[in-house]
Design a protein around this motif. Sequence first.
Motif, PDB file in Angstrom:
ATOM      1  N   ASN A  73       0.807  -1.216   0.000  1.00  0.00           N
ATOM      2  CA  ASN A  73       0.000   0.000   0.000  1.00  0.00           C
ATOM      3  C   ASN A  73       0.840   1.267   0.000  1.00  0.00           C
ATOM      4  OD1 ASN A  73      -2.468  -1.377   0.098  1.00  0.00           O
ATOM      5  ND2 ASN A  73      -2.292  -1.642   2.302  1.00  0.00           N
ATOM      6  N   HIS A  74       2.027   1.229   0.590  1.00  0.00           N
ATOM      7  CA  HIS A  74       2.810   2.443   0.772  1.00  0.00           C
ATOM      8  C   HIS A  74       4.101   2.445  -0.039  1.00  0.00           C
ATOM      9  CE1 HIS A  74      -0.107   3.147   3.859  1.00  0.00           C
ATOM     10  NE2 HIS A  74       0.253   2.039   4.476  1.00  0.00           N
ATOM     11  N   VAL A  75       4.406   1.353  -0.699  1.00  0.00           N
ATOM     12  CA  VAL A  75       5.536   1.272  -1.631  1.00  0.00           C
ATOM     13  C   VAL A  75       4.923   1.090  -3.010  1.00  0.00           C
ATOM     14  CG1 VAL A  75       7.618   0.026  -2.271  1.00  0.00           C
ATOM     15  CG2 VAL A  75       6.972   0.183   0.127  1.00  0.00           C
ATOM     16  N   ASP A  76       5.351   1.896  -3.976  1.00  0.00           N
ATOM     17  CA  ASP A  76       4.711   1.909  -5.293  1.00  0.00           C
ATOM     18  C   ASP A  76       5.219   0.805  -6.212  1.00  0.00           C
ATOM     19  OD1 ASP A  76       3.116   4.032  -4.604  1.00  0.00           O
ATOM     20  OD2 ASP A  76       4.490   5.538  -5.387  1.00  0.00           O
ATOM     21  N   PHE A  77       5.047  -0.442  -5.775  1.00  0.00           N
ATOM     22  CA  PHE A  77       5.312  -1.558  -6.671  1.00  0.00           C
ATOM     23  C   PHE A  77       4.117  -1.720  -7.597  1.00  0.00           C
ATOM     24  CE2 PHE A  77       8.114  -3.353  -3.173  1.00  0.00           C
ATOM     25  CZ  PHE A  77       9.279  -3.094  -3.854  1.00  0.00           C
ATOM     26  N   PRO A  78       4.322  -2.233  -8.804  1.00  0.00           N
ATOM     27  CA  PRO A  78       3.188  -2.401  -9.720  1.00  0.00           C
ATOM     28  C   PRO A  78       2.216  -3.461  -9.206  1.00  0.00           C
ATOM     29  CG  PRO A  78       5.158  -3.386 -10.629  1.00  0.00           C
ATOM     30  CD  PRO A  78       5.578  -2.667  -9.386  1.00  0.00           C
ATOM     31  N   GLN A  79       0.971  -3.320  -9.631  1.00  0.00           N
ATOM     32  CA  GLN A  79      -0.024  -4.313  -9.261  1.00  0.00           C
ATOM     33  C   GLN A  79       0.261  -5.609 -10.010  1.00  0.00           C
ATOM     34  OE1 GLN A  79      -3.920  -2.713  -9.850  1.00  0.00           O
ATOM     35  NE2 GLN A  79      -3.706  -1.239  -8.193  1.00  0.00           N
ATOM     36  N   LEU A  80      -0.271  -6.676  -9.489  1.00  0.00           N
ATOM     37  CA  LEU A  80       0.044  -7.999 -10.036  1.00  0.00           C
ATOM     38  C   LEU A  80      -0.426  -8.161 -11.478  1.00  0.00           C
ATOM     39  CD1 LEU A  80      -0.722 -10.186  -6.903  1.00  0.00           C
ATOM     40  CD2 LEU A  80       1.493  -9.406  -7.734  1.00  0.00           C
ATOM     41  N   ASN A  81      -1.564  -7.557 -11.857  1.00  0.00           N
ATOM     42  CA  ASN A  81      -2.039  -7.713 -13.231  1.00  0.00           C
ATOM     43  C   ASN A  81      -1.093  -7.049 -14.235  1.00  0.00           C
ATOM     44  OD1 ASN A  81      -2.806  -5.157 -12.326  1.00  0.00           O
ATOM     45  ND2 ASN A  81      -4.652  -5.093 -13.604  1.00  0.00           N
ATOM     46  N   PHE A  82      -0.390  -5.975 -13.839  1.00  0.00           N
ATOM     47  CA  PHE A  82       0.592  -5.365 -14.740  1.00  0.00           C
ATOM     48  C   PHE A  82       1.820  -6.252 -14.891  1.00  0.00           C
ATOM     49  CE2 PHE A  82      -1.602  -1.430 -13.299  1.00  0.00           C
ATOM     50  CZ  PHE A  82      -2.132  -1.091 -14.529  1.00  0.00           C
ATOM     51  N   LEU A  83       2.164  -6.989 -13.848  1.00  0.00           N
ATOM     52  CA  LEU A  83       3.287  -7.925 -13.968  1.00  0.00           C
ATOM     53  C   LEU A  83       2.952  -9.045 -14.935  1.00  0.00           C
ATOM     54  CD1 LEU A  83       4.418  -8.173 -10.243  1.00  0.00           C
ATOM     55  CD2 LEU A  83       5.515  -6.912 -12.084  1.00  0.00           C
TER      56      LEU A  83
END
Length: 116
Positions: A40-50
């Motif tokens: 929630n607080h680290v801007d990693f990509p969402q799983l669907n973009f991976l």
Amino acid sequence: MKTPFLTLLFTAFFITITAQETPQVGDQLMVNGPSNQFYNHVDFPQLNFLVKRGKIANYKSVKGNHVEISHVETDKNGTQYVTLKKKDGGKFFGYLNSVKANYNKSINSGELSVIQ
């Protein structure tokens, strides 16, 4: 005589606590697991973009990584954002050089932890 001494002692205590919470460029952190299903607080990509990029849809590849703060910025509300890069020079998920994170919220939620 006690009151000025105690006031000075508490002031020094709070200054040292505040000084430890401010991030500096070069500080090292470790990426822990997400606070729930997603970060929630680290801007990693969402799983669907991976998945769209042909990667495996999980955050196991970033969990336990040692990262370094490369940039610190504070917005007008006083929220501190940091830019994180991997310590070994690699990329997150094979394509991200750096990610941005809300420093205080990510530390408090356990998504990031400070390495002493």
